[in-house]
Design a protein around this motif. Structure first.
Motif, PDB file in Angstrom:
ATOM      1  N   SER A 268      42.038  90.409 -25.051  1.00 13.43           N
ATOM      2  CA  SER A 268      42.741  90.553 -26.322  1.00 13.43           C
ATOM      3  C   SER A 268      43.060  92.014 -26.614  1.00 13.43           C
ATOM      4  CB  SER A 268      41.878  89.981 -27.451  1.00 13.43           C
ATOM      5  OG  SER A 268      42.349  90.396 -28.711  1.00 13.43           O
ATOM      6  N   ALA A 269      44.338  92.291 -26.892  1.00 16.76           N
ATOM      7  CA  ALA A 269      44.738  93.646 -27.274  1.00 16.76           C
ATOM      8  C   ALA A 269      44.037  94.062 -28.566  1.00 16.76           C
ATOM      9  CB  ALA A 269      46.254  93.714 -27.443  1.00 16.76           C
ATOM     10  N   LYS A 270      43.900  93.111 -29.480  1.00 18.02           N
ATOM     11  CA  LYS A 270      43.243  93.414 -30.762  1.00 18.02           C
ATOM     12  C   LYS A 270      41.785  93.796 -30.551  1.00 18.02           C
ATOM     13  CE  LYS A 270      46.086  90.070 -33.373  1.00 18.02           C
ATOM     14  NZ  LYS A 270      46.718  89.369 -32.229  1.00 18.02           N
ATOM     15  N   LEU A 271      41.135  93.164 -29.564  1.00 22.03           N
ATOM     16  CA  LEU A 271      39.741  93.495 -29.279  1.00 22.03           C
ATOM     17  C   LEU A 271      39.614  94.934 -28.785  1.00 22.03           C
ATOM     18  CD1 LEU A 271      36.761  92.611 -28.962  1.00 22.03           C
ATOM     19  CD2 LEU A 271      37.342  91.823 -26.650  1.00 22.03           C
ATOM     20  N   LEU A 272      40.463  95.330 -27.855  1.00 29.18           N
ATOM     21  CA  LEU A 272      40.394  96.689 -27.313  1.00 29.18           C
ATOM     22  C   LEU A 272      40.573  97.741 -28.403  1.00 29.18           C
ATOM     23  CD1 LEU A 272      42.415  96.445 -23.959  1.00 29.18           C
ATOM     24  CD2 LEU A 272      39.949  96.306 -24.294  1.00 29.18           C
ATOM     25  N   GLU A 273      41.395  97.420 -29.375  1.00 30.34           N
ATOM     26  CA  GLU A 273      41.714  98.401 -30.417  1.00 30.34           C
ATOM     27  C   GLU A 273      40.589  98.573 -31.429  1.00 30.34           C
ATOM     28  OE1 GLU A 273      45.547  97.258 -32.012  1.00 30.34           O
ATOM     29  OE2 GLU A 273      46.318  96.972 -29.963  1.00 30.34           O
ATOM     30  N   CYS A 274      39.531  97.757 -31.325  1.00 31.68           N
ATOM     31  CA  CYS A 274      38.401  97.837 -32.263  1.00 31.68           C
ATOM     32  C   CYS A 274      37.475  99.019 -31.988  1.00 31.68           C
ATOM     33  CB  CYS A 274      37.581  96.561 -32.206  1.00 31.68           C
ATOM     34  SG  CYS A 274      38.384  95.125 -32.946  1.00 31.68           S
ATOM     35  N   PHE A 275      37.575  99.615 -30.806  1.00 30.31           N
ATOM     36  CA  PHE A 275      36.554 100.570 -30.387  1.00 30.31           C
ATOM     37  C   PHE A 275      36.912 102.008 -30.761  1.00 30.31           C
ATOM     38  CE2 PHE A 275      36.100  96.817 -27.773  1.00 30.31           C
ATOM     39  CZ  PHE A 275      34.746  96.563 -27.893  1.00 30.31           C
ATOM     40  N   ASP A 276      35.854 102.831 -30.825  1.00 33.63           N
ATOM     41  CA  ASP A 276      36.036 104.266 -31.084  1.00 33.63           C
ATOM     42  C   ASP A 276      36.188 105.049 -29.792  1.00 33.63           C
ATOM     43  OD1 ASP A 276      35.584 104.051 -33.956  1.00 33.63           O
ATOM     44  OD2 ASP A 276      33.501 103.610 -33.417  1.00 33.63           O
ATOM     45  N   ALA A 277      35.646 104.518 -28.701  1.00 38.86           N
ATOM     46  CA  ALA A 277      35.701 105.207 -27.412  1.00 38.86           C
ATOM     47  C   ALA A 277      35.459 104.194 -26.311  1.00 38.86           C
ATOM     48  CB  ALA A 277      34.661 106.324 -27.339  1.00 38.86           C
ATOM     49  N   PHE A 278      35.955 104.496 -25.112  1.00 36.53           N
ATOM     50  CA  PHE A 278      35.689 103.720 -23.912  1.00 36.53           C
ATOM     51  C   PHE A 278      35.174 104.646 -22.816  1.00 36.53           C
ATOM     52  CE2 PHE A 278      38.807 100.595 -25.562  1.00 36.53           C
ATOM     53  CZ  PHE A 278      38.126  99.423 -25.288  1.00 36.53           C
ATOM     54  N   PHE A 279      34.379 104.088 -21.901  1.00 34.17           N
ATOM     55  CA  PHE A 279      34.208 104.728 -20.596  1.00 34.17           C
ATOM     56  C   PHE A 279      34.490 103.676 -19.533  1.00 34.17           C
ATOM     57  CE2 PHE A 279      29.892 103.487 -21.912  1.00 34.17           C
ATOM     58  CZ  PHE A 279      29.412 102.797 -20.801  1.00 34.17           C
ATOM     59  N   ALA A 280      35.165 104.112 -18.470  1.00 35.04           N
ATOM     60  CA  ALA A 280      35.615 103.190 -17.433  1.00 35.04           C
ATOM     61  C   ALA A 280      35.921 103.995 -16.183  1.00 35.04           C
ATOM     62  CB  ALA A 280      36.846 102.413 -17.895  1.00 35.04           C
ATOM     63  N   SER A 281      36.325 103.293 -15.120  1.00 37.33           N
ATOM     64  CA  SER A 281      36.674 103.960 -13.871  1.00 37.33           C
ATOM     65  C   SER A 281      37.793 103.188 -13.196  1.00 37.33           C
ATOM     66  CB  SER A 281      35.452 104.043 -12.945  1.00 37.33           C
ATOM     67  OG  SER A 281      35.730 104.833 -11.800  1.00 37.33           O
TER      68      SER A 281
END
Length: 416
Positions: A268-281
């Motif tokens: 969900s695009a809406k879910l991703l937009e809920c966060f203050d920061a991400f870490f990923a690779s």
């Protein structure tokens, strides 16, 4: 008619490789190709466009030279039959990892196909001298390519160094995993009760995960007056201990609530937009970045931060030559607490990728068909032992044994 055959480890579960295969299958069919996918593992296929492919060859998990000539012949004949190669005027085989490339080359030779080795792994180590010659042969014919402009350079470094220009790269389009849909997590989580909401989009069995979450736990512990949500979007194969190992990291850290979603597609695009920061690779960085949320990219070699996507770096898998490894605690502080990098307007990529550049690469390979003789000998004692085990119990038996060991390890770690 023309046919494109993928020979890959797995279409089960959900990850960048599965999404890449899905995207390219869809695109190739629109270009008039008949497409087939042959994989190693059976299991739960999450991506709907891949559910039709039910050809599995467990022996492909291991290099061809670990089997007797008689067994090799049986497997090659089996795959030839499944491909129905007599019905096509052009056949391309694409393999995606080192072991499978050895089978793909032998099968391509049998049926007169073009074989492209497109290595999707982040690290490719080749210590068998004969196998090194094979990859030099494929590289010379421009039939070897990888996912970053550093990957082949690092692969060849120890036995036949190449320049960065010779380190051929193609994008493995796999970032269109986001859709404008609802998610139960939007309603089941009390988002307002957290001071900071941090996400991680990745398979949780990736090697960078434990170093990253361990550092996040240390960071959160140092800010015990704040309440953190760590939401990990991704899963791991069944009967493995990866999720349990992550939960153990946060044992006793009361100001972090950990949520592990399991495999999710679409996201969900809406879910991703809920966060203050991400870490990923790797490829997972881009959907996070496109959500407008500051995204920390983690290096696939040393598992340390490269930088903040689009703000301080454009590299999502390996840092550039002039980029130094960053300190997790400093980066978390700048991104999460100090909010040095503001959230931006989301620019999600919700469209089907175009693989024209892949076809250009294919057209620029050496035109005449030629193949490497896969009469390769095991190089190490470990290879010799594995060859004996495969002879005694077969590939399926060996895979089942590995799964049993994994379940026992999972039970042991769960009981502690």
């Amino acid at each position: 008619m023309k046919k494109y055959v993928f020979m890959i480890p797995s279409i089960i579960n959900m990850g960048g490789a599965q999404m890449y295969i899905r995207n390219k299958v869809v695109w190739l069919r629109k270009q008039g190709w008949d497409v087939q996918v042959i994989s190693v593992h059976k299991g739960n296929v999450i991506i709907s466009e891949l559910k039709e492919f039910d050809v599995h060859v467990s022996e492909m998990m291991f290099p061809i030279y670990l089997f007797s000539q008689n067994k090799q012949r049986k497997i090659i004949n089996k795959v030839k039959y499944k491909i129905s190669y007599q019905n096509y005027e052009e056949i391309v085989i694409e393999s995606t990892c080192i072991g499978i490339t050895t089978w793909a080359e032998a099968i391509a030779k049998e049926i007169g196909a073009k074989h492209i080795a497109y290595l999707l792994q982040e690290n490719n180590i080749v210590d068998n001298p004969q196998l090194q010659e094979f990859f030099k042969f494929k590289h010379h014919r421009k039939e070897l390519v990888s996912i970053t402009n550093q990957s082949l350079k690092m692969m060849f470094e120890s036995f036949s160094p190449i320049t960065l220009d010779q380190s051929y790269r193609l994008p493995a389009y796999c970032n269109n995993v986001v859709e404008d849909i609802d998610s139960p997590f939007l309603h089941n989580i009390a988002w307002d009760k957290y001071d900071y909401k941090v996400g991680c989009l990745s398979r949780i069995d990736k090697p960078f995960i434990i170093p990253a979450v361990t550092n996040f736990a240390k960071f959160a512990y140092a800010h015990s007056d704040k309440k953190f949500l760590l939401f990990m979007i991704g899963g791991a194969p069944k009967n493995t201990s990866f999720e349990n190992n992550i939960r153990k990291v946060f044992k006793g850290i009361k100001n972090v609530e950990l949520v592990i979603s399991g495999y999710m597609f679409p996201i969900s695009a809406k879910l991703l937009e809920c966060f203050d920061a991400f870490f990923a690779s790797a490829g997972s960085c881009k959907p996070c970045m496109r959500s407008g949320v500051p995204t920390i990219a983690v290096d696939g070699n040393d598992f340390l931060p490269i930088g903040i996507m689009k703000h301080t770096t454009l590299n999502s898998l390996f840092r550039g030559e002039n980029e130094i490894a960053l300190d997790y605690q400093q980066v978390f502080d700048e991104v999460i607490i100090k909010k040095k990098y503001e959230k931006c307007v989301a620019e999600h990529e919700i469209h089907e990728p175009d693989f024209s550049v892949h076809m250009e690469f294919l057209n620029n390979t050496v035109k005449n068909l030629a193949y490497f003789d896969m009469d390769i000998k095991p190089h190490t004692m470990a290879d010799v032992k594995l060859r004996i085990m495969l002879f005694l119990i077969g590939a399926k038996g060996y895979i089942r044994l590995g799964a049993l060991k994994s379940r026992m390890l999972h039970k042991t770690t769960s009981d502690r």
